[in-house]
Scaffold this motif. Structure first.
Motif, PDB file in Angstrom:
ATOM      1  N   LYS A 148       0.838  -1.209   0.000  1.00 26.73           N
ATOM      2  CA  LYS A 148       0.000   0.000   0.000  1.00 26.73           C
ATOM      3  C   LYS A 148       0.864   1.247   0.000  1.00 26.73           C
ATOM      4  O   LYS A 148       0.582   2.220  -0.705  1.00 26.73           O
ATOM      5  N   ALA A 149       1.908   1.239   0.812  1.00 23.79           N
ATOM      6  CA  ALA A 149       2.812   2.382   0.881  1.00 23.79           C
ATOM      7  C   ALA A 149       3.518   2.591  -0.457  1.00 23.79           C
ATOM      8  O   ALA A 149       3.665   3.724  -0.930  1.00 23.79           O
ATOM      9  N   GLN A 150       3.950   1.500  -1.072  1.00 25.00           N
ATOM     10  CA  GLN A 150       4.615   1.569  -2.374  1.00 25.00           C
ATOM     11  C   GLN A 150       3.704   2.205  -3.419  1.00 25.00           C
ATOM     12  O   GLN A 150       4.144   3.028  -4.238  1.00 25.00           O
ATOM     13  N   GLU A 151       2.429   1.877  -3.384  1.00 23.46           N
ATOM     14  CA  GLU A 151       1.480   2.440  -4.345  1.00 23.46           C
ATOM     15  C   GLU A 151       1.372   3.957  -4.198  1.00 23.46           C
ATOM     16  O   GLU A 151       1.354   4.683  -5.193  1.00 23.46           O
ATOM     17  N   ILE A 152       1.325   4.424  -2.972  1.00 28.52           N
ATOM     18  CA  ILE A 152       1.240   5.867  -2.722  1.00 28.52           C
ATOM     19  C   ILE A 152       2.520   6.556  -3.166  1.00 28.52           C
ATOM     20  O   ILE A 152       2.488   7.607  -3.826  1.00 28.52           O
ATOM     21  N   ILE A 153       3.668   5.966  -2.838  1.00 29.22           N
ATOM     22  CA  ILE A 153       4.950   6.566  -3.228  1.00 29.22           C
ATOM     23  C   ILE A 153       5.115   6.570  -4.741  1.00 29.22           C
ATOM     24  O   ILE A 153       5.593   7.556  -5.323  1.00 29.22           O
ATOM     25  N   GLU A 154       4.720   5.502  -5.416  1.00 25.73           N
ATOM     26  CA  GLU A 154       4.803   5.455  -6.875  1.00 25.73           C
ATOM     27  C   GLU A 154       3.905   6.527  -7.502  1.00 25.73           C
ATOM     28  O   GLU A 154       4.281   7.162  -8.497  1.00 25.73           O
ATOM     29  N   THR A 155       2.735   6.733  -6.917  1.00 28.40           N
ATOM     30  CA  THR A 155       1.837   7.780  -7.409  1.00 28.40           C
ATOM     31  C   THR A 155       2.471   9.155  -7.223  1.00 28.40           C
ATOM     32  O   THR A 155       2.391  10.016  -8.109  1.00 28.40           O
ATOM     33  N   ALA A 156       3.118   9.357  -6.084  1.00 21.77           N
ATOM     34  CA  ALA A 156       3.810  10.625  -5.834  1.00 21.77           C
ATOM     35  C   ALA A 156       4.891  10.862  -6.886  1.00 21.77           C
ATOM     36  O   ALA A 156       5.030  11.973  -7.423  1.00 21.77           O
ATOM     37  N   LEU A 157       5.650   9.825  -7.192  1.00 19.74           N
ATOM     38  CA  LEU A 157       6.693   9.950  -8.220  1.00 19.74           C
ATOM     39  C   LEU A 157       6.085  10.289  -9.583  1.00 19.74           C
ATOM     40  O   LEU A 157       6.605  11.134 -10.318  1.00 19.74           O
ATOM     41  N   GLU A 158       4.977   9.647  -9.901  1.00 15.26           N
ATOM     42  CA  GLU A 158       4.291   9.917 -11.168  1.00 15.26           C
ATOM     43  C   GLU A 158       3.837  11.373 -11.256  1.00 15.26           C
ATOM     44  O   GLU A 158       3.839  11.976 -12.340  1.00 15.26           O
ATOM     45  N   GLU A 159       3.469  11.951 -10.121  1.00 13.48           N
ATOM     46  CA  GLU A 159       2.989  13.331 -10.088  1.00 13.48           C
ATOM     47  C   GLU A 159       4.131  14.350 -10.061  1.00 13.48           C
ATOM     48  O   GLU A 159       3.900  15.551 -10.042  1.00 13.48           O
ATOM     49  N   GLY A 160       5.364  13.857 -10.042  1.00 13.88           N
ATOM     50  CA  GLY A 160       6.508  14.768 -10.073  1.00 13.88           C
ATOM     51  C   GLY A 160       7.069  15.133  -8.711  1.00 13.88           C
ATOM     52  O   GLY A 160       7.932  16.011  -8.596  1.00 13.88           O
ATOM     53  N   ILE A 161       6.604  14.461  -7.658  1.00  8.21           N
ATOM     54  CA  ILE A 161       7.115  14.724  -6.307  1.00  8.21           C
ATOM     55  C   ILE A 161       8.486  14.067  -6.154  1.00  8.21           C
ATOM     56  O   ILE A 161       8.663  12.895  -6.484  1.00  8.21           O
ATOM     57  N   ASN A 162       9.445  14.837  -5.664  1.00  3.81           N
ATOM     58  CA  ASN A 162      10.788  14.275  -5.459  1.00  3.81           C
ATOM     59  C   ASN A 162      11.252  14.404  -4.010  1.00  3.81           C
ATOM     60  O   ASN A 162      12.357  14.006  -3.663  1.00  3.81           O
ATOM     61  N   TYR A 163      10.400  14.985  -3.153  1.00  5.72           N
ATOM     62  CA  TYR A 163      10.774  15.234  -1.755  1.00  5.72           C
ATOM     63  C   TYR A 163       9.945  14.351  -0.828  1.00  5.72           C
ATOM     64  O   TYR A 163       8.714  14.433  -0.818  1.00  5.72           O
TER      65      TYR A 163
ATOM     66  N   GLU B 296      10.933   4.417   7.871  1.00  7.57           N
ATOM     67  CA  GLU B 296      12.165   4.639   7.114  1.00  7.57           C
ATOM     68  C   GLU B 296      12.462   3.449   6.203  1.00  7.57           C
ATOM     69  O   GLU B 296      12.877   3.628   5.052  1.00  7.57           O
ATOM     70  N   GLN B 297      12.280   2.250   6.720  1.00  8.78           N
ATOM     71  CA  GLN B 297      12.541   1.052   5.917  1.00  8.78           C
ATOM     72  C   GLN B 297      11.660   1.016   4.667  1.00  8.78           C
ATOM     73  O   GLN B 297      12.138   0.748   3.564  1.00  8.78           O
ATOM     74  N   ILE B 298      10.389   1.295   4.849  1.00 11.01           N
ATOM     75  CA  ILE B 298       9.444   1.254   3.733  1.00 11.01           C
ATOM     76  C   ILE B 298       9.767   2.338   2.711  1.00 11.01           C
ATOM     77  O   ILE B 298       9.767   2.093   1.503  1.00 11.01           O
ATOM     78  N   VAL B 299      10.054   3.548   3.203  1.00  7.35           N
ATOM     79  CA  VAL B 299      10.393   4.658   2.303  1.00  7.35           C
ATOM     80  C   VAL B 299      11.659   4.342   1.521  1.00  7.35           C
ATOM     81  O   VAL B 299      11.735   4.515   0.298  1.00  7.35           O
ATOM     82  N   GLY B 300      12.677   3.864   2.222  1.00  7.76           N
ATOM     83  CA  GLY B 300      13.939   3.548   1.562  1.00  7.76           C
ATOM     84  C   GLY B 300      13.790   2.474   0.504  1.00  7.76           C
ATOM     85  O   GLY B 300      14.322   2.593  -0.607  1.00  7.76           O
ATOM     86  N   GLN B 301      13.063   1.419   0.835  1.00  4.44           N
ATOM     87  CA  GLN B 301      12.861   0.326  -0.112  1.00  4.44           C
ATOM     88  C   GLN B 301      12.061   0.789  -1.319  1.00  4.44           C
ATOM     89  O   GLN B 301      12.368   0.434  -2.465  1.00  4.44           O
ATOM     90  N   SER B 302      11.039   1.608  -1.084  1.00  5.37           N
ATOM     91  CA  SER B 302      10.170   2.079  -2.171  1.00  5.37           C
ATOM     92  C   SER B 302      10.886   3.037  -3.118  1.00  5.37           C
ATOM     93  O   SER B 302      10.509   3.163  -4.289  1.00  5.37           O
ATOM     94  N   LEU B 303      11.902   3.706  -2.605  1.00  3.93           N
ATOM     95  CA  LEU B 303      12.613   4.701  -3.418  1.00  3.93           C
ATOM     96  C   LEU B 303      13.976   4.209  -3.918  1.00  3.93           C
ATOM     97  O   LEU B 303      14.699   4.952  -4.574  1.00  3.93           O
TER      98      LEU B 303
END
Length: 304
Positions: A29-44, A57-64
Protein backbone atom coordinates in the motif's frame (compact mmCIF):
# COMPACT_ATOMS: atom_id res chain seq x y z
CA UNK A 1 5.93 19.84 -11.03
CA UNK A 2 7.93 22.97 -10.25
CA UNK A 3 10.91 22.76 -7.92
CA UNK A 4 12.34 25.29 -5.48
CA UNK A 5 15.80 25.62 -3.98
CA UNK A 6 16.28 24.92 -0.27
CA UNK A 7 18.21 27.76 1.35
CA UNK A 8 21.93 27.85 0.59
CA UNK A 9 21.97 24.21 -0.49
CA UNK A 10 21.96 22.69 -3.96
CA UNK A 11 18.78 20.75 -3.15
CA UNK A 12 15.85 21.45 -5.46
CA UNK A 13 12.62 20.04 -4.07
CA UNK A 14 9.18 19.69 -5.60
CA UNK A 15 6.67 22.31 -4.43
CA UNK A 16 4.65 19.44 -2.97
CA UNK A 17 6.41 16.97 -0.72
CA UNK A 18 5.11 13.71 0.67
CA UNK A 19 4.88 13.51 4.44
CA UNK A 20 5.43 9.82 5.04
CA UNK A 21 4.17 9.53 8.64
CA UNK A 22 0.68 8.50 7.53
CA UNK A 23 1.89 5.83 5.10
CA UNK A 24 0.59 2.33 5.67
CA UNK A 25 2.89 -0.12 7.41
CA UNK A 26 1.83 -2.57 4.70
CA UNK A 27 4.64 -2.20 2.14
CA UNK A 28 2.46 -2.79 -0.93
CA UNK A 29 0.00 0.00 0.00
CA UNK A 30 2.81 2.38 0.88
CA UNK A 31 4.62 1.57 -2.37
CA UNK A 32 1.48 2.44 -4.34
CA UNK A 33 1.24 5.87 -2.72
CA UNK A 34 4.95 6.57 -3.23
CA UNK A 35 4.80 5.45 -6.87
CA UNK A 36 1.84 7.78 -7.41
CA UNK A 37 3.81 10.62 -5.83
CA UNK A 38 6.69 9.95 -8.22
CA UNK A 39 4.29 9.92 -11.17
CA UNK A 40 2.99 13.33 -10.09
CA UNK A 41 6.51 14.77 -10.07
CA UNK A 42 7.11 14.72 -6.31
CA UNK A 43 10.79 14.27 -5.46
CA UNK A 44 10.77 15.23 -1.76
CA UNK A 45 9.96 12.54 0.82
CA UNK A 46 9.94 13.31 4.54
CA UNK A 47 10.14 10.59 7.19
CA UNK A 48 11.60 10.21 10.70
CA UNK A 49 13.23 7.51 12.79
CA UNK A 50 10.36 7.93 15.26
CA UNK A 51 7.62 6.81 12.88
CA UNK A 52 6.51 3.21 13.41
CA UNK A 53 9.67 2.36 15.37
CA UNK A 54 11.78 2.96 12.25
CA UNK A 55 9.64 0.82 9.97
CA UNK A 56 8.56 3.94 8.09
CA UNK A 57 12.17 4.64 7.11
CA UNK A 58 12.54 1.05 5.92
CA UNK A 59 9.44 1.25 3.73
CA UNK A 60 10.39 4.66 2.30
CA UNK A 61 13.94 3.55 1.56
CA UNK A 62 12.86 0.33 -0.11
CA UNK A 63 10.17 2.08 -2.17
CA UNK A 64 12.61 4.70 -3.42
CA UNK A 65 15.60 2.42 -3.97
CA UNK A 66 15.10 2.33 -7.75
CA UNK A 67 15.11 6.15 -8.01
CA UNK A 68 17.50 7.01 -5.17
CA UNK A 69 19.61 9.42 -7.22
CA UNK A 70 16.52 11.31 -8.40
CA UNK A 71 14.84 12.00 -5.06
CA UNK A 72 15.45 14.01 -1.91
CA UNK A 73 15.07 11.95 1.25
CA UNK A 74 14.66 13.82 4.52
CA UNK A 75 14.52 12.17 7.92
CA UNK A 76 14.70 13.30 11.54
CA UNK A 77 16.48 12.55 14.79
CA UNK A 78 16.21 13.41 18.47
CA UNK A 79 13.31 11.37 19.81
CA UNK A 80 14.87 8.27 21.33
CA UNK A 81 12.87 5.11 21.91
CA UNK A 82 13.32 3.42 25.29
CA UNK A 83 14.57 -0.14 25.55
CA UNK A 84 11.02 -1.45 26.02
CA UNK A 85 9.85 0.52 22.95
CA UNK A 86 6.86 1.77 24.94
CA UNK A 87 7.77 5.46 24.77
CA UNK A 88 10.52 7.87 23.83
CA UNK A 89 12.49 10.71 25.36
CA UNK A 90 14.26 13.72 23.92
CA UNK A 91 17.99 13.28 23.28
CA UNK A 92 19.75 15.93 21.16
CA UNK A 93 23.22 14.87 22.33
CA UNK A 94 26.07 14.57 19.88
CA UNK A 95 26.68 10.98 20.88
CA UNK A 96 23.10 9.93 20.17
CA UNK A 97 22.78 11.83 16.87
CA UNK A 98 25.94 10.22 15.52
CA UNK A 99 24.70 6.81 16.58
CA UNK A 100 21.15 7.31 15.28
CA UNK A 101 22.18 8.44 11.81
CA UNK A 102 23.83 5.09 11.12
CA UNK A 103 20.65 3.25 12.08
CA UNK A 104 18.60 5.52 9.81
CA UNK A 105 21.00 4.93 6.92
CA UNK A 106 20.69 1.17 7.41
CA UNK A 107 16.89 1.29 7.50
CA UNK A 108 16.72 3.60 4.47
CA UNK A 109 19.15 1.39 2.57
CA UNK A 110 21.27 4.33 1.46
CA UNK A 111 24.73 5.66 2.24
CA UNK A 112 23.69 9.30 2.60
CA UNK A 113 20.73 11.39 3.75
CA UNK A 114 19.91 14.48 1.72
CA UNK A 115 18.38 16.48 4.59
CA UNK A 116 18.80 15.42 8.22
CA UNK A 117 16.57 17.32 10.63
CA UNK A 118 16.56 17.77 14.38
CA UNK A 119 13.07 16.59 15.36
CA UNK A 120 12.27 19.40 17.79
CA UNK A 121 14.52 21.39 20.11
CA UNK A 122 14.46 23.53 23.26
CA UNK A 123 16.61 26.32 24.67
CA UNK A 124 17.74 23.86 27.37
CA UNK A 125 19.43 21.63 24.77
CA UNK A 126 23.23 21.56 24.37
CA UNK A 127 22.77 23.46 21.10
CA UNK A 128 26.46 23.93 20.31
CA UNK A 129 27.06 20.20 20.77
CA UNK A 130 24.04 19.35 18.60
CA UNK A 131 25.30 21.61 15.82
CA UNK A 132 28.76 20.05 16.09
CA UNK A 133 27.23 16.61 15.54
CA UNK A 134 25.45 17.70 12.37
CA UNK A 135 28.52 19.50 11.03
CA UNK A 136 30.66 16.41 11.56
CA UNK A 137 28.08 14.18 9.84
CA UNK A 138 28.11 16.56 6.91
CA UNK A 139 31.92 16.57 6.73
CA UNK A 140 31.95 12.77 6.93
CA UNK A 141 29.50 12.47 4.02
CA UNK A 142 26.68 10.79 5.93
CA UNK A 143 24.37 13.75 5.32
CA UNK A 144 24.33 16.39 2.61
CA UNK A 145 22.58 19.13 4.58
CA UNK A 146 20.76 19.58 7.85
CA UNK A 147 17.86 21.54 9.26
CA UNK A 148 15.49 21.58 12.20
CA UNK A 149 11.82 20.81 12.65
CA UNK A 150 10.54 23.37 15.13
CA UNK A 151 7.88 26.03 15.69
CA UNK A 152 9.74 27.72 18.57
CA UNK A 153 10.95 31.19 17.52
CA UNK A 154 13.67 31.29 20.19
CA UNK A 155 15.12 27.93 19.09
CA UNK A 156 14.93 28.85 15.40
CA UNK A 157 16.76 32.09 16.13
CA UNK A 158 19.61 30.24 17.86
CA UNK A 159 20.13 27.84 14.96
CA UNK A 160 19.88 30.64 12.40
CA UNK A 161 22.62 32.48 14.28
CA UNK A 162 24.95 29.60 15.12
CA UNK A 163 24.58 26.90 12.49
CA UNK A 164 24.49 26.29 8.75
CA UNK A 165 20.93 24.92 8.66
CA UNK A 166 19.31 25.24 5.25
CA UNK A 167 15.71 24.66 6.31
CA UNK A 168 13.17 24.76 9.09
CA UNK A 169 10.14 22.49 9.00
CA UNK A 170 7.19 24.20 10.67
CA UNK A 171 3.44 24.16 10.88
CA UNK A 172 1.87 26.78 8.62
CA UNK A 173 -1.59 27.22 7.12
CA UNK A 174 -4.37 29.73 6.62
CA UNK A 175 -5.53 28.85 10.13
CA UNK A 176 -2.02 28.90 11.61
CA UNK A 177 -0.30 32.08 10.51
CA UNK A 178 2.02 32.26 13.51
CA UNK A 179 5.22 32.12 11.41
CA UNK A 180 4.25 35.39 9.66
CA UNK A 181 5.26 37.59 12.57
CA UNK A 182 8.69 36.30 13.57
CA UNK A 183 9.89 33.18 11.81
CA UNK A 184 9.40 34.15 8.18
CA UNK A 185 11.23 37.52 8.36
CA UNK A 186 14.10 35.95 10.32
CA UNK A 187 14.53 33.06 7.90
CA UNK A 188 14.29 35.29 4.83
CA UNK A 189 17.03 37.47 6.26
CA UNK A 190 19.29 34.43 6.78
CA UNK A 191 18.52 32.68 3.46
CA UNK A 192 16.99 29.70 5.25
CA UNK A 193 13.91 28.15 3.72
CA UNK A 194 10.78 26.68 5.23
CA UNK A 195 9.34 23.26 4.60
CA UNK A 196 5.75 23.54 5.78
CA UNK A 197 3.70 20.86 7.47
CA UNK A 198 0.04 20.83 8.39
CA UNK A 199 -1.03 22.93 5.38
CA UNK A 200 -4.56 21.52 5.56
CA UNK A 201 -4.89 22.14 9.31
CA UNK A 202 -5.82 18.56 10.25
CA UNK A 203 -8.23 18.34 7.33
CA UNK A 204 -10.12 21.55 8.14
CA UNK A 205 -8.82 23.11 4.93
CA UNK A 206 -9.42 20.08 2.78
CA UNK A 207 -12.55 19.75 0.72
CA UNK A 208 -14.14 17.83 3.63
CA UNK A 209 -13.77 20.91 5.80
CA UNK A 210 -16.27 20.99 8.68
CA UNK A 211 -16.47 17.20 8.76
CA UNK A 212 -13.04 17.44 10.40
CA UNK A 213 -14.01 20.10 12.96
CA UNK A 214 -14.01 19.16 16.65
CA UNK A 215 -15.59 20.70 19.71
CA UNK A 216 -12.12 21.79 20.83
CA UNK A 217 -11.67 24.06 17.81
CA UNK A 218 -8.19 24.63 16.35
CA UNK A 219 -5.42 26.69 17.97
CA UNK A 220 -7.07 29.99 18.95
CA UNK A 221 -10.19 29.32 16.85
CA UNK A 222 -13.27 28.13 18.70
CA UNK A 223 -15.56 25.57 17.10
CA UNK A 224 -18.09 28.37 16.62
CA UNK A 225 -15.52 30.51 14.76
CA UNK A 226 -14.59 27.61 12.50
CA UNK A 227 -18.24 27.08 11.65
CA UNK A 228 -18.35 30.70 10.51
CA UNK A 229 -14.96 31.12 8.83
CA UNK A 230 -14.65 27.87 6.89
CA UNK A 231 -17.93 28.17 4.94
CA UNK A 232 -17.05 31.81 4.21
CA UNK A 233 -13.69 30.78 2.72
CA UNK A 234 -15.42 28.19 0.58
CA UNK A 235 -18.06 30.66 -0.55
CA UNK A 236 -15.57 33.37 -1.54
CA UNK A 237 -13.62 30.97 -3.77
CA UNK A 238 -16.45 28.70 -4.85
CA UNK A 239 -16.38 29.83 -8.47
CA UNK A 240 -12.64 29.53 -8.99
CA UNK A 241 -10.78 27.22 -6.58
CA UNK A 242 -11.18 24.20 -4.32
CA UNK A 243 -10.45 24.58 -0.62
CA UNK A 244 -7.40 22.34 -0.93
CA UNK A 245 -6.09 24.52 -3.73
CA UNK A 246 -6.30 27.78 -1.82
CA UNK A 247 -4.77 26.10 1.26
CA UNK A 248 -1.69 24.80 -0.56
CA UNK A 249 -1.31 27.89 -2.72
CA UNK A 250 -1.45 30.07 0.41
CA UNK A 251 1.72 28.36 1.64
CA UNK A 252 3.42 28.59 -1.73
CA UNK A 253 2.68 32.33 -1.90
CA UNK A 254 5.55 32.75 0.57
CA UNK A 255 8.84 32.85 -1.40
CA UNK A 256 10.65 31.49 1.67
CA UNK A 257 8.64 28.24 1.44
CA UNK A 258 10.49 25.55 -0.53
CA UNK A 259 7.96 22.75 -0.27
CA UNK A 260 4.55 22.08 1.21
CA UNK A 261 4.63 18.68 2.88
CA UNK A 262 1.30 16.91 3.01
CA UNK A 263 0.59 13.38 4.15
CA UNK A 264 -1.50 10.90 2.20
CA UNK A 265 -3.04 7.57 3.10
CA UNK A 266 -4.76 7.19 -0.26
CA UNK A 267 -3.67 7.60 -3.88
CA UNK A 268 -6.56 10.01 -4.47
CA UNK A 269 -5.14 12.43 -1.89
CA UNK A 270 -1.83 12.57 -3.76
CA UNK A 271 -3.61 13.32 -7.04
CA UNK A 272 -5.76 16.02 -5.46
CA UNK A 273 -2.84 17.72 -3.72
CA UNK A 274 -0.67 17.62 -6.84
CA UNK A 275 -3.46 19.17 -8.90
CA UNK A 276 -3.85 21.93 -6.29
CA UNK A 277 -0.12 22.73 -6.35
CA UNK A 278 -0.11 22.95 -10.15
CA UNK A 279 -2.89 25.55 -10.13
CA UNK A 280 -2.24 29.24 -10.72
CA UNK A 281 -0.66 31.10 -7.80
CA UNK A 282 -2.91 33.21 -5.60
CA UNK A 283 -3.26 36.84 -6.62
CA UNK A 284 -2.52 39.66 -4.18
CA UNK A 285 -6.26 40.26 -3.89
CA UNK A 286 -6.88 36.60 -3.04
CA UNK A 287 -4.15 36.64 -0.39
CA UNK A 288 -5.58 39.85 1.12
CA UNK A 289 -9.03 38.27 1.19
CA UNK A 290 -7.73 35.20 3.04
CA UNK A 291 -5.88 37.40 5.52
CA UNK A 292 -9.01 39.45 6.16
CA UNK A 293 -11.05 36.34 6.96
CA UNK A 294 -8.48 34.47 9.07
CA UNK A 295 -6.55 35.48 12.19
CA UNK A 296 -3.00 36.80 12.32
CA UNK A 297 -2.14 34.27 15.07
CA UNK A 298 0.96 34.87 17.17
CA UNK A 299 3.32 32.67 19.15
CA UNK A 300 2.56 33.28 22.81
CA UNK A 301 5.40 31.07 24.07
CA UNK A 302 9.05 30.49 23.20
CA UNK A 303 9.46 33.99 21.86
CA UNK A 304 12.48 35.21 23.82
Amino acid sequence: MKKRKVGKSDLYVSELGLGCMSLSTEPKKAQEIIETALEEGINYFDTADLYDFGQNEQIVGQSLKHVRDKVIIATKVGNRWGEEMDGWHWDPSKRYIKEAVKNSLTRLGTDYIDLYQLHGGTMEDPIDETIEAFEELKAEGFIRYYGISSIRPNVIREYAKKSSIVSVMMQYSMLDRRPDEQAIPLLQENNINIVTRGPLAKGLLSNKMLEKASEQGFLDYSNQELNSILPLLREKFADSRTTTEIALQFNLAQPVVSSVVAGASKVEQIRENAKAVRANPLSENEISLIQSITKANKYEQHRL
